[in-house]
Enzyme design. Sequence first.
Site, PDB file in Angstrom:
ATOM      1  N   CYS A  48     -12.858   3.508   9.779  1.00  0.00           N
ATOM      2  CA  CYS A  48     -14.442   2.566   9.840  1.00  0.00           C
ATOM      3  C   CYS A  48     -14.157   1.933   9.396  1.00  0.00           C
ATOM      4  O   CYS A  48     -13.708   1.580   8.702  1.00  0.00           O
ATOM      5  CB  CYS A  48     -15.403   3.731   8.935  1.00  0.00           C
ATOM      6  SG  CYS A  48     -16.711   3.065   8.840  1.00  0.00           S
ATOM      7  N   CYS A  52     -20.720 -12.615  -3.166  1.00  0.00           N
ATOM      8  CA  CYS A  52     -22.072 -11.156  -2.714  1.00  0.00           C
ATOM      9  C   CYS A  52     -23.495 -11.589  -2.753  1.00  0.00           C
ATOM     10  O   CYS A  52     -24.462 -11.241  -2.181  1.00  0.00           O
ATOM     11  CB  CYS A  52     -21.517 -10.077  -3.050  1.00  0.00           C
ATOM     12  SG  CYS A  52     -19.358  -9.961  -2.423  1.00  0.00           S
ATOM     13  N   CYS A 111     -20.313  -6.768   7.081  1.00  0.00           N
ATOM     14  CA  CYS A 111     -20.688  -8.476   5.599  1.00  0.00           C
ATOM     15  C   CYS A 111     -20.989  -9.733   6.436  1.00  0.00           C
ATOM     16  O   CYS A 111     -20.035 -10.118   7.781  1.00  0.00           O
ATOM     17  CB  CYS A 111     -19.194  -7.671   5.000  1.00  0.00           C
ATOM     18  SG  CYS A 111     -19.183  -9.590   4.064  1.00  0.00           S
ATOM     19  N   ASP A 117       0.949  -1.896  -0.207  1.00  0.00           N
ATOM     20  CA  ASP A 117       0.000  -0.407  -0.106  1.00  0.00           C
ATOM     21  C   ASP A 117       0.880   0.588  -0.129  1.00  0.00           C
ATOM     22  O   ASP A 117       0.806   2.004  -0.099  1.00  0.00           O
ATOM     23  CB  ASP A 117      -0.932  -0.152   1.340  1.00  0.00           C
ATOM     24  CG  ASP A 117      -2.350   1.149   0.964  1.00  0.00           C
ATOM     25  OD1 ASP A 117      -2.236   1.081  -0.360  1.00  0.00           O
ATOM     26  OD2 ASP A 117      -2.655   0.928   2.286  1.00  0.00           O
ATOM     27  N   CYS A 153     -16.341   8.846   2.620  1.00  0.00           N
ATOM     28  CA  CYS A 153     -15.728   7.882   3.379  1.00  0.00           C
ATOM     29  C   CYS A 153     -15.367   8.052   4.242  1.00  0.00           C
ATOM     30  O   CYS A 153     -14.449   9.150   4.187  1.00  0.00           O
ATOM     31  CB  CYS A 153     -15.196   6.448   2.205  1.00  0.00           C
ATOM     32  SG  CYS A 153     -14.150   5.413   3.819  1.00  0.00           S
TER      33      CYS A 153
END
Length: 351
Positions: A239, A186, A246, A132, A212
């Site tokens: 967050c 999903c 999920c 990242d 977001c």
Amino acid sequence: MQIWARELGLSQIGVSGIDLSSAEPGLQAWLDAGFHGSMAYMPSHGLKRARPAELQAGTVSVITARMDYLPLDTPTDWQARESARSLQPGEAVVSLYARGRDYHKVLRSRLQKLQHRIAQAIGPFGHRVFTDSAPVLEAELATRSGLGWRGKHTLVLSREAGSMFFLGELFVDFALPETPAVAAHCGQCTACMDLCPTQAIVGPYRLDARRCISYLTIEHAGPIDEALRPLVGNRIYGCDDCQLACPWNKYAQISREPDWLAREGLGAASIADLLTWSEADFLRRTEGSAIRRIGHKRWQRNVALAAGNALASTAVSAAERLALCQALTALAQHPDAVVREQVAWSLARAQ
């Protein structure tokens, strides 16, 4: 190689090719919509993110890695417990992944050790590790290499591990057999989209970062949109709501990595206490943490915002209310204009 990876604390590895051209139209559309917000590095890198060989010349294959991050002391009902914390307005909430050691440091070290193991077996080779830390399409590479599928919240999901894991990559200059992608699971579920406090997931697989809470509390440096402030609640860094919603995260794996254990003040702390942290306190307590990179001023802005939301709640006790007002008042003349404005807004919420 999978055995070596597990010995090094990595949860799973896969292999992807470098032709990501089919992902370029979606990336360009996301940038054209302005969904990247103030993250200027996104458009400046442009489509380079989808072209691994431009990031590291000579790259032929990409070894992708998953590293689970739920700490050893995670209770079995962690999703319910974490969800309930939004109902405790006086308590500050830091995203689960950021409560321990900086994942960039930990994952990078493990991938570098994996590279060394491979080199011992086959000899020196060209490589580069990413965690990242550069314009890499991590989720795209992870899904192509079978680590999971792209969830509607845009995070990578695994049937065996949910989404509570970090991703990293090792670019190499030799060919490896690619691991097959997995099917998406999903279905018709929209739990992540429905629960997002700011409705940042504007459609399946489309995230408007400007709404977001993770972006607002970490990436965004200026004042937070007043219309969104009440929706941020008591979240001061990141967050987890879309992940808590999920159903696949009932399979999230507990990690044996001690570096993921929460540090004092980051697992559970009162907003009033965090408001009193001096810059020296902040630097000391966040040493080796991903949180340190936002700096003390942005940290104060975030905690002050959470304090304002707590003061507007009827669930805060009189003692908590007094402590919050006193801590905010002490920052009312803050030298930074963004913090000063946020403090004034928050104190006005007590009226």
